[in-house]
Scaffold this active site. Structure first.
Site, PDB file in Angstrom:
ATOM      1  N   CYS A 183       8.183 -14.535   4.762  1.00 61.05           N
ATOM      2  CA  CYS A 183       8.426 -15.967   4.859  1.00 61.05           C
ATOM      3  C   CYS A 183       8.557 -16.329   6.338  1.00 61.05           C
ATOM      4  CB  CYS A 183       9.717 -16.273   4.087  1.00 61.05           C
ATOM      5  SG  CYS A 183      10.122 -18.012   4.054  1.00 61.05           S
ATOM      6  N   CYS A 192       1.153  13.925  -8.326  1.00 64.48           N
ATOM      7  CA  CYS A 192       2.313  14.525  -7.661  1.00 64.48           C
ATOM      8  C   CYS A 192       2.022  14.864  -6.201  1.00 64.48           C
ATOM      9  CB  CYS A 192       2.698  15.799  -8.407  1.00 64.48           C
ATOM     10  SG  CYS A 192       3.942  16.748  -7.538  1.00 64.48           S
TER      11      CYS A 192
END
Ligand code: FE
Length: 362
Positions: free
Chosen positions: A137, A192
């Site tokens: 923002c 993984c």
């Protein structure tokens, strides 16, 4: 000094390069900035919502720091958040935007700052849209806008000094060596991370492989939360490599041999979005290279099923807990490592002997 990405004279984002921090006195900043820019950038002010000049800007281009000119955001990541402030789902380069905890006004927020001049930009929140889930923002006053066709005008003077610094090395006693190439990074998710880390750590030109999490936010970037499959993260590895020795395309070849890119949100018994197959591209050339590789493999019918690997812009990479680092190397007898990780590393070794560390070069 700070490592940042900057535009060159062709209008392309390059780096990271070392750049001195921009440190000025308040008086010097006041001379350089308008009172409104000073209020936001140097006094951490906030402009009134729906009043900023860049809120409704829909042109293609790049937003730079109004204090020091560092590129910060691209129009490609701009979205309408409805909040009244210009909003982006990711910075143009992670290096260029720094974050800090901000406990002012009785709220716990994360402040965003220009990495080069420490100018206050705004805050980042975790309620943004896909693909990052982040909302940067901004205050219009902290930014300048440059349209796409004028990006060459953003060429950063620091590049000239970097080039000058490299000259002596290029003309030194090893004429074949040429200028030292900048190191680059690649971030892949292929199940993984114990497995993928082991597959890449053995390659020549790979300087370092780190296990971590990408695709979610900082708050939940830990093993326990990521294992729930609810955080948006993928188990990923960040590869630092020397592009003069191994190319991104070669890393992609290894990536597609080190896991099964046709399994959606799983690798074998590991099931969940955290085990998805993804290429987290750091820039546009990486995105194009990844698309081309997938198209090439599909055309060659390299796999019996369609490739489901996703291409996701790299917003942030969070290194995993220390005990996950170099896991296969440190725990070669652990059953998962023996039966899953090391065989994948071994398959890569068999398929790409020329890429291995210590392989005869020609
Ligand atoms: Fe700045």
């Amino acid at each position: 000094m700070v490592r940042v990405r900057v535009f060159d004279s062709r209008g392309e984002l390059v780096g990271p390069v070392e750049s001195p921090k921009v440190e000025l006195s308040d008086d010097q900043w006041r001379q350089r900035l308008t009172p409104q820019q000073f209020e936001v950038l140097r006094s951490k002010g906030t402009e009134r919502p729906f009043c900023g000049t860049l809120l409704d800007n829909k042109q293609q281009g790049v937003y730079t720091c109004a204090g020091c000119g560092l590129p910060l955001f691209s129009s490609d990541a701009k979205f309408n958040s409805g909040t009244g402030w210009p909003s982006f789902f990711q910075p143009i380069a992670n290096e260029n935007v720094a974050t800090e905890h901000d406990d002012s006004h009785g709220m716990r927020r994360t402040e965003i700052l220009c990495a080069r001049c420490d100018g206050h930009l705004g805050h980042v929140f975790d309620d943004g849209p896909r693909p990052t889930g982040l909302r940067f923002c901004l205050n219009s006053e902290s930014l300048n806008f440059t349209p796409s066709e004028q990006l060459a005008s953003l060429a950063d003077p620091i590049l000239e000094s970097v080039a000058a610094a490299r000259q002596p090395a290029a003309s030194g006693h090893n004429p074949k060596a040429g200028p030292s190439a900048a190191e680059e990074i690649a971030v892949f998710a292929g199940g993984c991370f114990w497995c993928t880390e082991a597959a890449f750590a053995q390659l020549a030109g790979v300087l370092d492989v780190e296990s971590g999490y990408a695709g979610g936010t900082a708050e939940t970037a830990n093993y326990e939360d990521v294992c729930t499959g609810q955080t948006g993260h993928a188990e990923a590895i960040r590869i630092r490599y020397n592009p003069a020795t191994i190319s991104f395309a070669q890393l992609l070849d290894v990536f597609f041999d080190a896991h099964d890119p046709t399994q959606l949100n799983r690798q074998g018994n590991d099931v969940g979005t955290q085990y998805r197959s993804a290429i987290l591209f750091a820039d546009e050339p990486q995105r194009r290279a990844a698309e081309a590789k997938i198209a090439e493999l599909a055309a060659a019918r390299a796999f019996p099923r369609p490739i489901v690997t996703t291409l996701e812009p790299l917003a942030a990479f969070y290194p995993a807990e220390e005990y996950h680092q170099d896991y296969a190397e440190k725990n070669p007898n652990q059953p998962y490592v023996r039966y899953h990780s090391l065989p994948k590393a071994c398959a890569v070794r068999e398929k790409h002997p020329e890429l291995m560390r210590g392989a005869a070069s020609h």
